[in-house]
Design a protein around this motif. Structure first.
Motif, PDB file in Angstrom:
ATOM      1  N   CYS A   1      -6.776  -8.363   0.493  1.00 42.60           N
ATOM      2  CA  CYS A   1      -6.942  -7.519   1.681  1.00 42.60           C
ATOM      3  C   CYS A   1      -6.046  -6.290   1.544  1.00 42.60           C
ATOM      4  CB  CYS A   1      -6.481  -8.253   2.933  1.00 42.60           C
ATOM      5  SG  CYS A   1      -7.373  -9.772   3.244  1.00 42.60           S
ATOM      6  N   GLY A   2      -6.443  -5.217   2.204  1.00 45.09           N
ATOM      7  CA  GLY A   2      -5.593  -4.022   2.324  1.00 45.09           C
ATOM      8  C   GLY A   2      -5.137  -3.491   0.980  1.00 45.09           C
ATOM      9  N   SER A   3      -3.847  -3.217   0.895  1.00 43.41           N
ATOM     10  CA  SER A   3      -3.295  -2.626  -0.326  1.00 43.41           C
ATOM     11  C   SER A   3      -3.489  -3.528  -1.533  1.00 43.41           C
ATOM     12  CB  SER A   3      -1.795  -2.377  -0.168  1.00 43.41           C
ATOM     13  OG  SER A   3      -1.580  -1.441   0.831  1.00 43.41           O
ATOM     14  N   ALA A   4      -3.413  -4.844  -1.300  1.00 44.11           N
ATOM     15  CA  ALA A   4      -3.583  -5.776  -2.422  1.00 44.11           C
ATOM     16  C   ALA A   4      -4.999  -5.614  -2.988  1.00 44.11           C
ATOM     17  CB  ALA A   4      -3.329  -7.202  -1.949  1.00 44.11           C
TER      18      ALA A   4
ATOM     19  N   LEU B   1      -4.925 -11.596  -5.007  1.00 45.70           N
ATOM     20  CA  LEU B   1      -3.702 -10.789  -4.931  1.00 45.70           C
ATOM     21  C   LEU B   1      -3.127 -10.866  -3.520  1.00 45.70           C
ATOM     22  CD1 LEU B   1      -5.137  -7.614  -6.695  1.00 45.70           C
ATOM     23  CD2 LEU B   1      -3.463  -9.159  -7.672  1.00 45.70           C
ATOM     24  N   SER B   2      -1.847 -11.126  -3.408  1.00 50.65           N
ATOM     25  CA  SER B   2      -1.231 -11.134  -2.079  1.00 50.65           C
ATOM     26  C   SER B   2       0.276 -11.014  -2.200  1.00 50.65           C
ATOM     27  CB  SER B   2      -1.584 -12.428  -1.340  1.00 50.65           C
ATOM     28  OG  SER B   2      -0.929 -12.463  -0.095  1.00 50.65           O
TER      29      SER B   2
ATOM     30  N   SER C   1       2.419 -11.420   0.494  1.00 50.63           N
ATOM     31  CA  SER C   1       3.021 -12.477   1.322  1.00 50.63           C
ATOM     32  C   SER C   1       2.622 -13.870   0.870  1.00 50.63           C
ATOM     33  CB  SER C   1       2.578 -12.304   2.775  1.00 50.63           C
ATOM     34  OG  SER C   1       1.172 -12.492   2.876  1.00 50.63           O
ATOM     35  N   GLY C   2       1.423 -13.972   0.311  1.00 50.86           N
ATOM     36  CA  GLY C   2       0.903 -15.303  -0.039  1.00 50.86           C
ATOM     37  C   GLY C   2       0.443 -16.084   1.170  1.00 50.86           C
TER      38      GLY C   2
ATOM     39  N   THR D   1      -1.831 -14.539   3.711  1.00 54.16           N
ATOM     40  CA  THR D   1      -2.889 -13.813   4.422  1.00 54.16           C
ATOM     41  C   THR D   1      -4.086 -14.742   4.679  1.00 54.16           C
ATOM     42  OG1 THR D   1      -2.108 -11.812   3.402  1.00 54.16           O
ATOM     43  CG2 THR D   1      -4.315 -11.733   4.327  1.00 54.16           C
TER      44      THR D   1
ATOM     45  N   VAL E   1       6.518  -3.029   6.716  1.00 53.01           N
ATOM     46  CA  VAL E   1       5.126  -3.484   6.859  1.00 53.01           C
ATOM     47  C   VAL E   1       4.239  -2.821   5.798  1.00 53.01           C
ATOM     48  CG1 VAL E   1       3.107  -3.314   8.363  1.00 53.01           C
ATOM     49  CG2 VAL E   1       5.260  -4.180   9.267  1.00 53.01           C
ATOM     50  N   ALA E   2       4.466  -1.540   5.571  1.00 53.09           N
ATOM     51  CA  ALA E   2       3.665  -0.844   4.552  1.00 53.09           C
ATOM     52  C   ALA E   2       4.163  -1.268   3.172  1.00 53.09           C
ATOM     53  CB  ALA E   2       3.804   0.661   4.715  1.00 53.09           C
ATOM     54  N   THR E   3       3.299  -1.856   2.403  1.00 53.14           N
ATOM     55  CA  THR E   3       3.735  -2.335   1.090  1.00 53.14           C
ATOM     56  C   THR E   3       3.868  -1.170   0.103  1.00 53.14           C
ATOM     57  OG1 THR E   3       3.265  -3.881  -0.696  1.00 53.14           O
ATOM     58  CG2 THR E   3       1.367  -2.833   0.309  1.00 53.14           C
TER      59      THR E   3
ATOM     60  N   GLN F   1       2.019  -5.724  -8.214  1.00 51.26           N
ATOM     61  CA  GLN F   1       0.717  -6.386  -8.404  1.00 51.26           C
ATOM     62  C   GLN F   1      -0.048  -5.698  -9.535  1.00 51.26           C
ATOM     63  OE1 GLN F   1      -0.942  -6.013  -4.490  1.00 51.26           O
ATOM     64  NE2 GLN F   1       0.010  -7.887  -3.745  1.00 51.26           N
TER      65      GLN F   1
ATOM     66  N   LEU G   1      -4.454   4.867   2.737  1.00 55.93           N
ATOM     67  CA  LEU G   1      -4.016   3.759   3.611  1.00 55.93           C
ATOM     68  C   LEU G   1      -2.549   3.927   3.984  1.00 55.93           C
ATOM     69  CD1 LEU G   1      -4.539   1.072   5.067  1.00 55.93           C
ATOM     70  CD2 LEU G   1      -3.977  -0.107   2.959  1.00 55.93           C
ATOM     71  N   LYS G   2      -1.723   4.311   2.987  1.00 56.82           N
ATOM     72  CA  LYS G   2      -0.299   4.503   3.284  1.00 56.82           C
ATOM     73  C   LYS G   2      -0.143   5.553   4.375  1.00 56.82           C
ATOM     74  CE  LYS G   2       1.446   1.754   2.033  1.00 56.82           C
ATOM     75  NZ  LYS G   2       0.672   0.762   1.411  1.00 56.82           N
TER      76      LYS G   2
ATOM     77  N   VAL H   1      -0.458 -11.150   7.675  1.00 52.12           N
ATOM     78  CA  VAL H   1      -1.585 -11.272   8.615  1.00 52.12           C
ATOM     79  C   VAL H   1      -2.140 -12.701   8.540  1.00 52.12           C
ATOM     80  CG1 VAL H   1      -3.748 -10.246   9.385  1.00 52.12           C
ATOM     81  CG2 VAL H   1      -2.014  -8.816   8.316  1.00 52.12           C
TER      82      VAL H   1
HETATM   83  C1  AGP Z   1      -0.357  -2.494   3.292  1.00 49.71           C
HETATM   84  O1  AGP Z   1       0.639  -1.574   3.423  1.00 49.71           O
HETATM   85  C2  AGP Z   1      -0.581  -3.397   4.398  1.00 49.71           C
HETATM   86  N1  AGP Z   1       0.568  -3.794   5.040  1.00 49.71           N
HETATM   87  C3  AGP Z   1      -1.700  -4.420   4.221  1.00 49.71           C
HETATM   88  O2  AGP Z   1      -2.837  -3.715   3.875  1.00 49.71           O
HETATM   89  C4  AGP Z   1      -1.468  -5.575   3.217  1.00 49.71           C
HETATM   90  O3  AGP Z   1      -1.494  -5.106   1.909  1.00 49.71           O
HETATM   91  C5  AGP Z   1      -2.559  -6.625   3.464  1.00 49.71           C
HETATM   92  O4  AGP Z   1      -2.468  -7.095   4.780  1.00 49.71           O
HETATM   93  C6  AGP Z   1      -2.491  -7.778   2.503  1.00 49.71           C
HETATM   94  O5  AGP Z   1      -1.288  -8.479   2.622  1.00 49.71           O
HETATM   95  P1  AGP Z   1      -0.814  -9.488   1.517  1.00 49.71           P
HETATM   96  O6  AGP Z   1      -0.607  -8.702   0.257  1.00 49.71           O
HETATM   97  O7  AGP Z   1       0.453 -10.061   2.052  1.00 49.71           O
HETATM   98  O8  AGP Z   1      -1.895 -10.503   1.351  1.00 49.71           O
END
Ligand code: AGP
Length: 605
Positions: A297-300, A343-344, A346-347, A349, A395-397, A404, A481-482, A602
């Motif tokens: 999801c998202g950046s990953a 890809l994650s 936080s592991g 999501t 929060v912003a990765t 990754q 996205l950033k 998330v």
């Molecule tokens: C990116 O800056 C975000 N915070 C979001 O898109 C994030 O990459 C996404 O929620 C996936 O999270 P994860 O890598 O912990 O699975």
């Protein structure tokens, strides 16, 4: 998203709970609360808004006596962020209090049943059913009541429950939501994230789904869902506590951007030995693999978009990308010939976990690329490669995303060699290039001192376009996205060649366009697109290799990157765009580390 903490020992619990909650602020929340047991009374304090309000309301916790307690940061799902909906929630008899991270999926039917039985609901939350269930099942045995209540719950939860009759005892429970127990001397902690307790103890136990535990000052006893005691290994947290502090930077995000060369070294160094890529525990059945699917999801997910080019080029195997939130409901064409790469950072999501389970049921082999050690995704996968970026708090990765990418590059080189699709000289050249990436990332940080000034020029924009082709397009996705997530400026990434199929209608006098021109194979084509938007009044901020006179001659402003092979360049190219987003957000006075409406991890759908 929601965070939970708990403490039982001999110290005043409230100040420790508040400190723990502060460490979880980065996960994103909109209300907070604590419950402290003193004698046979439970003191509850809750506030809407920041932990600082809770500290003010409780005199930093000093105003609340008691040595056992639980705390919570809530990210609203069921019901608005109000004091009433904030956790902890209490039973009608005031005997129990609960904090909960996750979602109870069958709460509507449970609420109906409990209401019919006379239980009174104060909040709109799904969580409140838990505490009434515990009250209903309590016949003098706290453990039995907790177990019976848990048997009625469907969904995801990490729970902490205290009982006024039993001060000094906390029950915690986990199902599809992280929960870690910390062991001190004469005191025991729990939290949804080790950052909340690493200042007090480094000895931790990771609970698995379906397990619950009884915490007392003397230690912890873990049980399976049938109430049988189970032995659990104690793990040691090895990262430096300062890794979770700001260390003099104004924001975690800036610190984490700056840390990227160091994080990259930590990712790469143990895996490049004597000029060879060595991947630990990569026990895949290579003979079976006919396609690779990447989900996240998202950046990953955007890291996956960039990684696809590298893997396809070096391994000559089709790579399909799927957003996890879509894949989980897509009835995907996945079987035992599919390698799923997950890809994650936080592991944890929720969508990614669900997509992973869906593909596992269809026979896919699963490789996870994860940052948080011991996380759900790491445990569910057949093989896990950790990114070793250290704790990421903003929060912003940033470093989560770039590390990754690095693991994807390592994988591509490793698999390309193994499959025989990569010639020896190309392999050795790229391994050398990979090793040099931490240094080049540092150069990308150093060669852009004008970014704060550029931010002053671009921060008032209503919208920004990010364009590029091929690998540059993959980076444009993450760049946009950033910008969106921390500066709240609308930003759209577009494959440069697609503009003329519709979107170019939006280009007007003064419209900022960030154009990525780092991929030599498509640069001339991108240049044509740049000229097209300039002809319609756009202001172009180009990202290109320093010394690229052609781009310099057409762009209004420049962001620079050092030269890197296109197959490995995304992790360097993104750096000036991270800095641009950061400084634009700073100009706009945004809450950079905790952007509105967002959560770090998330854990809900
Ligand atoms: C990116 O800056 C975000 N915070 C979001 O898109 C994030 O990459 C996404 O929620 C996936 O999270 P994860 O890598 O912990 O699975």
């Amino acid at each position: 998203m929601c965070g939970i903490v708990g403490y039982t020992g001999s110290q005043n619990a409230a100040p420790l709970l508040l400190e723990g909650l502060k460490k979880l602020e980065y996960r994103g929340y909109d209300s907070a609360g604590i419950a402290v047991v003193e004698g046979n009374t439970i003191h509850i304090r809750k506030v809407t808004g920041r932990i600082a309000n809770l500290c003010e309301k409780t005199g930093d916790g000093q105003g609340i006596p008691g040595t056992t307690g639980i705390g919570h940061t809530r990210w609203a799902t069921h019901g608005a962020p109000t004091d009433t909906n904030a956790h902890p929630h209490t039973s009608n008899d005031g005997r129990f209090a609960v904090v909960h991270n996750g979602i109870i999926e069958n709460y509507v039917e449970l609420r109906r049943e409990l209401t019919q039985k006379g239980y009174r609901f104060e909040s709109e939350t799904d969580t409140e059913v838990i505490v009434h269930l515990v009250e209903m099942y309590y016949g003098g045995d706290f453990k039995q009541a907790v177990m019976k209540a848990a048997n009625r719950l469907r969904g995801s939860y990490a729970l902490g429950i205290v009982c006024a009759n039993e001060p000094g005892r906390i029950f915690v429970m986990r199902e599809a939501s992280p929960l870690i127990v910390g062991l001190g001397i004469g005191e025991t902690y729990f939290a949804s994230d080790v950052t909340a307790m690493v200042a007090y103890t480094r000895n931790v136990i990771y609970l698995e789904d379906g397990e619950f535990a009884e915490l007392t000052p003397e230690g912890v006893q873990v049980y399976d869902c049938a109430g049988r005691e189970i032995p659990k290994p104690i793990s040691r947290i090895t990262w430096d506590i300062q890794a979770a502090e700001k260390g003099g930077y104004a924001h975690f995000m800036l610190k984490e951007i700056m840390e990227q060369p160091r994080a990259a070294k930590a990712t790469l160094a143990p895996r490049i030995q004597s000029g060879e890529v060595v991947l630990e525990n990569l026990t895949l059945d290579w003979g079976k693999i006919q396609k690779i699917m990447i989900t996240a999801c998202g950046s990953a997910y955007y890291a996956g978009c960039a990684g696809k080019y590298t893997i396809e080029k070096l391994c000559r195997i089709p790579v399909q990308l799927e957003l996890a939130s879509e894949l989980r409901y897509a009835d995907p064409l996945v079987d035992e010939h599919t390698l799923l790469i997950v890809l994650s950072q936080s592991g944890e999501t929720a969508d990614t976990i669900a997509a992973m389970k869906e593909c596992r049921n269809r026979g896919a082999q699963i490789l996870a690329i994860v940052n948080v050690v011991g996380s759900t995704i790491a445990k569910l996968a057949d093989c896990t490669l950790y990114t070793w970026a250290g704790p990421e708090i903003a929060v912003a990765t940033t470093k989560g995303y770039t590390t990754q990418l690095l693991v994807l590059y390592l994988f591509a080189l490793y698999a390309g060699k193994l499959r025989g699709t990569l010639k020896a000289d190309q392999y050795h050249r790229l391994v050398g290039e990979l090793r040099s990436l931490p240094r080049r990332m540092q150069l990308a940080l150093d060669m852009n001192p004008r970014i704060p000034k550029l931010a002053k020029k671009y921060h008032k924009a209503d919208s920004l376009f990010f364009i590029g082709r091929n690998t540059d397009y993959a980076v444009a996705l993450e760049g946009a996205l950033k910008m969106k997530e921390i500066s709240y400026i609308h930003a759209e990434s577009y494959a440069a060649g697609e503009l003329k199929h519709g979107t170019i209608a939006l280009i007007h006098e003064g419209q900022p366009v960030v154009a990525l021109c780092c991929n030599p194979a498509v640069m001339e084509k991108t240049l044509s697109n740049i000229v097209e938007v300039i002809a319609r009044g756009a202001e172009v901020l180009a990202v290109a290799e320093r010394g690229n006179q052609t781009v310099l001659s057409v762009a209004d402003d420049m962001l620079y990157v050092p030269r890197v092979d296109t197959l490995l360049s995304a992790c360097v190219e993104i750096i000036p765009l991270q800095l641009l987003a950061y400084y634009v957000a700073k100009e706009n006075g945004c809450d950079i580390d905790k952007p509105k409406n967002l959560a770090k991890s998330v854990t809900v759908e």
